[in-house]
Design a protein around this motif. Structure first.
Motif, short mmCIF file in Angstrom:
data_model
loop_
_atom_site.label_atom_id
_atom_site.label_comp_id
_atom_site.label_asym_id
_atom_site.label_seq_id
_atom_site.Cartn_x
_atom_site.Cartn_y
_atom_site.Cartn_z
N ALA A 1 20.37 60.97 57.06
CA ALA A 1 20.86 59.84 56.27
C ALA A 1 22.36 59.76 56.48
O ALA A 1 23.03 60.78 56.65
CB ALA A 1 20.53 60.02 54.80
N TYR A 2 22.89 58.54 56.49
CA TYR A 2 24.32 58.38 56.67
C TYR A 2 24.78 57.12 55.94
O TYR A 2 23.98 56.23 55.62
CB TYR A 2 24.71 58.33 58.15
CG TYR A 2 24.15 57.18 58.94
CD1 TYR A 2 24.90 56.02 59.15
CD2 TYR A 2 22.87 57.25 59.49
CE1 TYR A 2 24.39 54.96 59.88
CE2 TYR A 2 22.35 56.20 60.23
CZ TYR A 2 23.11 55.05 60.42
OH TYR A 2 22.60 54.00 61.14
N THR A 3 26.07 57.07 55.65
CA THR A 3 26.64 55.89 55.01
C THR A 3 27.70 55.28 55.91
O THR A 3 28.37 55.97 56.68
CB THR A 3 27.27 56.22 53.65
OG1 THR A 3 28.21 57.29 53.80
CG2 THR A 3 26.20 56.61 52.64
N VAL A 4 27.85 53.97 55.79
CA VAL A 4 28.87 53.23 56.52
C VAL A 4 29.81 52.61 55.49
O VAL A 4 29.37 52.00 54.50
CB VAL A 4 28.24 52.13 57.40
CG1 VAL A 4 29.34 51.35 58.13
CG2 VAL A 4 27.27 52.74 58.41
N ASN A 5 31.09 52.79 55.71
CA ASN A 5 32.14 52.28 54.83
C ASN A 5 32.49 50.86 55.27
O ASN A 5 33.25 50.66 56.22
CB ASN A 5 33.35 53.21 54.90
CG ASN A 5 34.55 52.70 54.14
OD1 ASN A 5 34.56 51.60 53.60
ND2 ASN A 5 35.59 53.52 54.09
N GLU A 6 31.96 49.88 54.58
CA GLU A 6 32.15 48.48 54.95
C GLU A 6 33.18 47.85 54.01
O GLU A 6 32.85 47.31 52.97
CB GLU A 6 30.82 47.74 54.89
CG GLU A 6 29.78 48.31 55.84
CD GLU A 6 28.44 47.58 55.79
OE1 GLU A 6 28.32 46.62 55.00
OE2 GLU A 6 27.53 47.97 56.54
N GLY A 7 34.45 47.96 54.41
CA GLY A 7 35.51 47.42 53.59
C GLY A 7 35.63 48.11 52.25
O GLY A 7 36.07 47.50 51.27
N GLY A 8 35.27 49.39 52.20
CA GLY A 8 35.35 50.16 50.97
C GLY A 8 34.02 50.36 50.30
O GLY A 8 33.82 51.35 49.59
N TYR A 9 33.08 49.46 50.50
CA TYR A 9 31.74 49.57 49.92
C TYR A 9 30.80 50.27 50.91
O TYR A 9 30.96 50.16 52.12
CB TYR A 9 31.19 48.18 49.58
CG TYR A 9 31.93 47.51 48.44
CD1 TYR A 9 31.46 47.59 47.13
CD2 TYR A 9 33.10 46.80 48.67
CE1 TYR A 9 32.14 46.97 46.09
CE2 TYR A 9 33.78 46.18 47.63
CZ TYR A 9 33.31 46.27 46.35
OH TYR A 9 33.99 45.66 45.31
N SER A 10 29.79 50.96 50.37
CA SER A 10 28.88 51.74 51.20
C SER A 10 27.59 51.00 51.49
O SER A 10 27.03 50.32 50.62
CB SER A 10 28.51 53.06 50.51
OG SER A 10 29.61 53.90 50.36
N SER A 11 27.10 51.18 52.71
CA SER A 11 25.70 50.87 53.01
C SER A 11 25.04 52.18 53.42
O SER A 11 25.63 52.99 54.14
CB SER A 11 25.58 49.83 54.13
OG SER A 11 26.16 50.28 55.33
N LEU A 12 23.83 52.41 52.91
CA LEU A 12 23.10 53.66 53.14
C LEU A 12 22.02 53.43 54.17
O LEU A 12 21.28 52.44 54.10
CB LEU A 12 22.49 54.14 51.82
CG LEU A 12 21.62 55.40 51.86
CD1 LEU A 12 22.42 56.61 52.29
CD2 LEU A 12 20.98 55.63 50.49
#
Length: 627
Positions: free
Chosen positions: A276-287
């Motif tokens: 599992a990983y998260t992406v920092n999209e302009g400060g907000y996370s997508s999992l």
């Protein structure tokens, strides 16, 4: 006695007493352990099921700063310092008996948690026990609850400066180590515990490596930005050191305005191949989650992730960790209006359960406010991303509002202000302040190139970005141009001091938390292990002394005209308290109002809730008087 009711109707203690829960870790039997500050400082707690009344496991007033469950039995290791001095000691805790045993007892040294051995009988960590400026690698037998732990065995003498244990090999004979030269330049190498030999896997280029896991197929899975402006999940060959992108790779720049984002967290279970990983999209996370398929490139495979459903994250997800057999995934969740808590989801599910629901001490939902993400143009035409939040019920286009505004500048500088739950921000919003939180050049989260834009001789360009933010505020009808406050912690404290010396006409008041007043005295007196790392960012005492003096706020302190509040901790090993003392004295000699608050039992961060309440009540009174 209740805390003082102020203009917003709620005292600061109501906000600061909202619990903060994070750092989830699962035991082999599926017990979830977390850190929570319910008692006033972070301690280890556990709850048997979602929403159940939690049990406190550690009874101390000093903060617990790290927590890791054993992979083999029902026990854990935690780290704790004294007076927030960051000289952590490691303690083993047996859940069956409640017996605690110190693994280290050297209060003059800093012990940095690393990893459990695969059989749960040993731990590996780094410490500066032999030399304050050098971290070495230690392996230590944990032993049983009925006996003392083994003595620390130094297995590798570090090259000087910071060193980290990133992973323990699945066969128990290898360690992966990272050596940071700067925030964006690390070496990655493998230590053979039998021979003591090391083998470098990094290629000499500037890159970072984090969240490292042995994949069981001859590679290391990690988050890296090698050959990329943004970070991605990569598979690194243990044979050749070559990296193959697995997920989250984008060959575009991550600078503001693009859609290339950093991967910033990773969990992996070797037995199942689940990740599992998260992406920092302009400060907000997508999992994101899935199963790793394919071997490392050296074995002729093309590693990829076969995706599964994941919950939507309304805010930020971090601290990803799998439970037994990777059936469950836990993560810390927060948003501007949701306090930090731990969520758990089943692998492949699109729903998560709030395992540690945190209350708000009776404060209504209307007391918490979401920011707007904005960009403003700075001196060279570049867009600066920022979060902009107005108090409740304010019409942003009404010039009759005439609100005071706080410009809150993050530390680092390789850091990013994100839309997390920030209780003191909510407190000031309820007192009628608008808040602007800029991610000026030099911030992380927007790629390596953006993070380097403030290096050494470009340092003051980031201060100019703050001034451009004030210009943007001047264009907001509801803001009073004469009531703008500079506010920041650590490197953000330097930015505050630099802003009020470089642009003194912009500010009604300033609040400096543990800030750098003079780069030369800071570098001379900061912890030995940090100096070379910080010189890579700021410039070196040997080569850049005159430049560092020139840009130091203390050099131009005669320009300061606004009242200044200075907060610091006497035990601060990062920015020594002398920085606060010398800037306060210099401003006071100018006849400018100065208020200082120095805690004898705190360090770089104020960790005691009692001290936090005193701190922010004093700041609120200071701003009431001067703004």
């Amino acid at each position: 006695m209740p805390d003082t009711v102020d203009a917003g109707g709620y005292g600061v203690a109501r906000f600061l007493a909202i619990e903060h829960v994070d750092s989830p870790t699962f035991t082999p039997e599926g017990r979830l352990l977390v850190l929570a500050d319910t008692s006033g400082t972070p301690q280890v707690w556990t709850a048997d099921e979602p929403g159940a009344w939690p049990s406190r496991l550690t009874p101390y007033e000093e903060r617990v700063s790290a927590l890791a469950a054993s992979p083999a039995d029902e026990s854990f290791v935690y780290a704790m310092d004294r007076g927030s001095d960051e000289r952590d000691q490691l303690i083993h805790y047996d859940l069956a008996t409640g017996v605690e045993r110190p693994l280290t007892d050297d209060p003059e040294s800093k012990h940095a948690w690393g990893a459990w051995g695969p059989d749960g009988d040993r731990v590996a960590y780094t410490a500066n026990r032999e030399d304050d400026g050098r971290f070495d690698v230690y392996v230590q037998e944990v032993g049983s609850p009925e006996e003392q732990a083994g003595d620390p065995e130094r297995v590798y003498e570090g090259p000087g400066g910071w060193l980290n244990v990133a992973a323990f090999g699945p066969e128990g004979r290898r360690l992966v180590l990272t050596k940071a030269h700067s925030s964006y330049d690390e070496d990655l190498f493998v230590l053979d515990l039998d021979s003591g030999n090391t083998r470098t896997l990094s290629d000499g280029s500037e890159a970072t490596y984090s969240h490292v896991h042995f994949d069981g197929e001859g590679g290391l899975l990690c988050v890296t930005n090698r050959d990329s402006d943004t970070a991605y999940v990569g598979c690194l060959s243990l044979e050749s050191g070559a990296v193959t992108p697995v997920a989250g790779y984008d060959d575009a720049t991550g600078e503001p305005g693009s859609d290339a984002w950093d991967v910033d967290a990773l969990a992996f279970d070797r037995d199942t191949g689940r990740l599992a990983y998260t992406v920092n999209e302009g400060g907000y996370s997508s999992l994101h989650a899935g199963t790793l398929a394919g071997a490392v490139a050296d074995a002729g495979g093309e590693p990829r992730v076969d995706p599964v459903d994941t919950p939507a994250v309304d805010g930020i997800a971090s601290d990803l960790t799998f439970g037994s057999d990777a059936q469950g995934l836990a993560f810390t969740h927060t948003s501007p209006t949701d306090p930090y808590g731990v969520n758990v989801c089943e692998f492949g599910s699109d729903a998560a359960t709030d395992w540690t629901p945190v209350g708000r001490n009776g404060l209504p939902g209307a007391a918490f406010h979401e920011p707007e993400t904005i960009r403003y143009e700075t001196f060279d035409g570049r867009d600066i991303p920022a979060y902009w939040t107005l108090p409740p019920g304010v019409d942003p286009d009404d010039p009759d509002e005439q609100l005071p505004a706080i410009v809150d500048i993050h530390g680092g500088p390789e850091h990013q202000r994100r839309p997390w739950f920030y209780p003191t921000k909510q407190y000031f919003l309820n007192r009628g302040y608008a808040v602007l939180e800029p991610n000026v050049r030099g911030s992380s989260g927007y790629g390596t190139a953006y993070a380097h834009l403030d290096d050494v001789e470009q340092r003051m360009d980031s201060v100019a970005d703050v001034a451009a933010g004030v210009e943007w505020l001047h264009g907001q009808p509801a803001v009073d141009d004469d009531r703008i406050v500079a506010y920041g912690r650590s490197y953000g404290g330097f930015m505050v001091l630099a802003a009020i010396t470089e642009y003194p006409e912009l500010w009604a008041a300033a609040v400096d938390f543990v800030g750098i007043a003079d780069f030369t005295t800071f570098l001379e007196n900061t912890g030995e292990w940090r100096r070379s790392h910080r010189e890579a960012e700021y410039g070196s005492l040997e080569d850049d002394y005159e430049f560092l003096k020139e840009i130091s706020p203390l050099t131009s302190i005669e320009a300061v005209s606004c009242p200044l509040f200075v907060q610091h901790g006497a035990n601060d090993p990062r920015v020594p308290v002398g920085e606060a003392e010398q800037v306060a004295e210099a401003v006071r000699e100018r006849g400018v109002p100065v208020e200082t608050l120095i805690f004898e039992d705190e360090g770089h961060h104020t960790t005691s809730r009692e001290n936090l309440i005193e701190e922010f009540e004093a700041i609120a009174a200071f701003l009431d008087e001067h703004v």
